[in-house]
Enzyme design. Sequence first.
Site, mmCIF file in Angstrom:
data_model
loop_
_atom_site.group_PDB
_atom_site.id
_atom_site.type_symbol
_atom_site.label_atom_id
_atom_site.label_comp_id
_atom_site.label_asym_id
_atom_site.label_seq_id
_atom_site.Cartn_x
_atom_site.Cartn_y
_atom_site.Cartn_z
ATOM 1 N N LYS A 14 -9.071 0.955 3.467
ATOM 2 C CA LYS A 14 -9.583 1.769 4.562
ATOM 3 C C LYS A 14 -8.683 1.730 5.797
ATOM 4 C CE LYS A 14 -13.048 -1.307 6.720
ATOM 5 N NZ LYS A 14 -12.540 -2.569 6.160
ATOM 6 N N ARG A 89 -21.364 -2.545 11.030
ATOM 7 C CA ARG A 89 -21.221 -3.379 9.836
ATOM 8 C C ARG A 89 -22.565 -3.730 9.213
ATOM 9 N NH1 ARG A 89 -17.578 -8.139 12.269
ATOM 10 N NH2 ARG A 89 -19.317 -8.066 13.738
ATOM 11 N N ARG A 128 -1.999 -9.174 -2.458
ATOM 12 C CA ARG A 128 -1.641 -9.189 -1.037
ATOM 13 C C ARG A 128 -1.429 -10.609 -0.549
ATOM 14 N NH1 ARG A 128 -5.840 -6.968 3.410
ATOM 15 N NH2 ARG A 128 -6.706 -9.068 3.159
ATOM 16 N N ARG A 134 -1.124 -15.215 2.871
ATOM 17 C CA ARG A 134 -2.416 -15.402 3.521
ATOM 18 C C ARG A 134 -3.282 -16.338 2.689
ATOM 19 N NH1 ARG A 134 -5.069 -10.023 6.078
ATOM 20 N NH2 ARG A 134 -6.878 -11.367 5.750
ATOM 21 N N ARG A 145 -16.214 -12.793 0.227
ATOM 22 C CA ARG A 145 -16.165 -11.687 1.197
ATOM 23 C C ARG A 145 -16.780 -10.426 0.611
ATOM 24 N NH1 ARG A 145 -9.975 -11.849 2.161
ATOM 25 N NH2 ARG A 145 -10.291 -9.847 3.199
#
Length: 202
Positions: A14, A89, A128, A134, A145
């Site tokens: 997004k 959210r 990623r 990360r 998540r």
Amino acid sequence: MLRALLLAPPGAGKGTQGERLAAIYGVPHLATGDLLRQHVADDTALGREAKGYMDRGELVPDRLVTELVRARLTGSKPLGGFVLDGFPRSLNQALDSYEWGRARRMTFQAVISLAVEEAELVRRLVERGRRSGRSDDNEVTIRHRLAVYNENTRPLLDFYRGRGILVEVDGTGPVEEVTDRIRAALDPILGLPTNGTDRHRS
């Protein structure tokens, strides 16, 4: 002028699509994470309060995020259009924001939901993490998540579907193809022609 929300789980793309759509339709891309970091960098009162939570590793409260977004929408140069990413959210935020926006004639014209299978989301985020280093992009954290997203944010889909503004788009495949799918859905909503190659908006 486009007023849209991008609603998608982590890894659905997004952020990338938000930047592309903002450029295409000539409106700002408002990502709440970026707005928060800018306030912190500018050492505003809101930024200083938010930084305290961020430094402690806590979520910035809804109150501050709401204030942040509304200040950007109605500041010294009120926005006629935008692509919003990261807010609301939760259902409570969505209901509150709808009443606030309706009073100011700033409600969403479209809410774009990017649909991507969970296995693909996990694959993208793990990849990623490998590329960027990360530490939060590991499979256990990623699945947590996604579970949080499903619990807190997915109910928004029914809310916006009920309002008749939900646009559900297949988020798999090349970035350009996903953008084309979104534009094919948005242009009729905005009363814009869908044929031709030059569809830059202002």
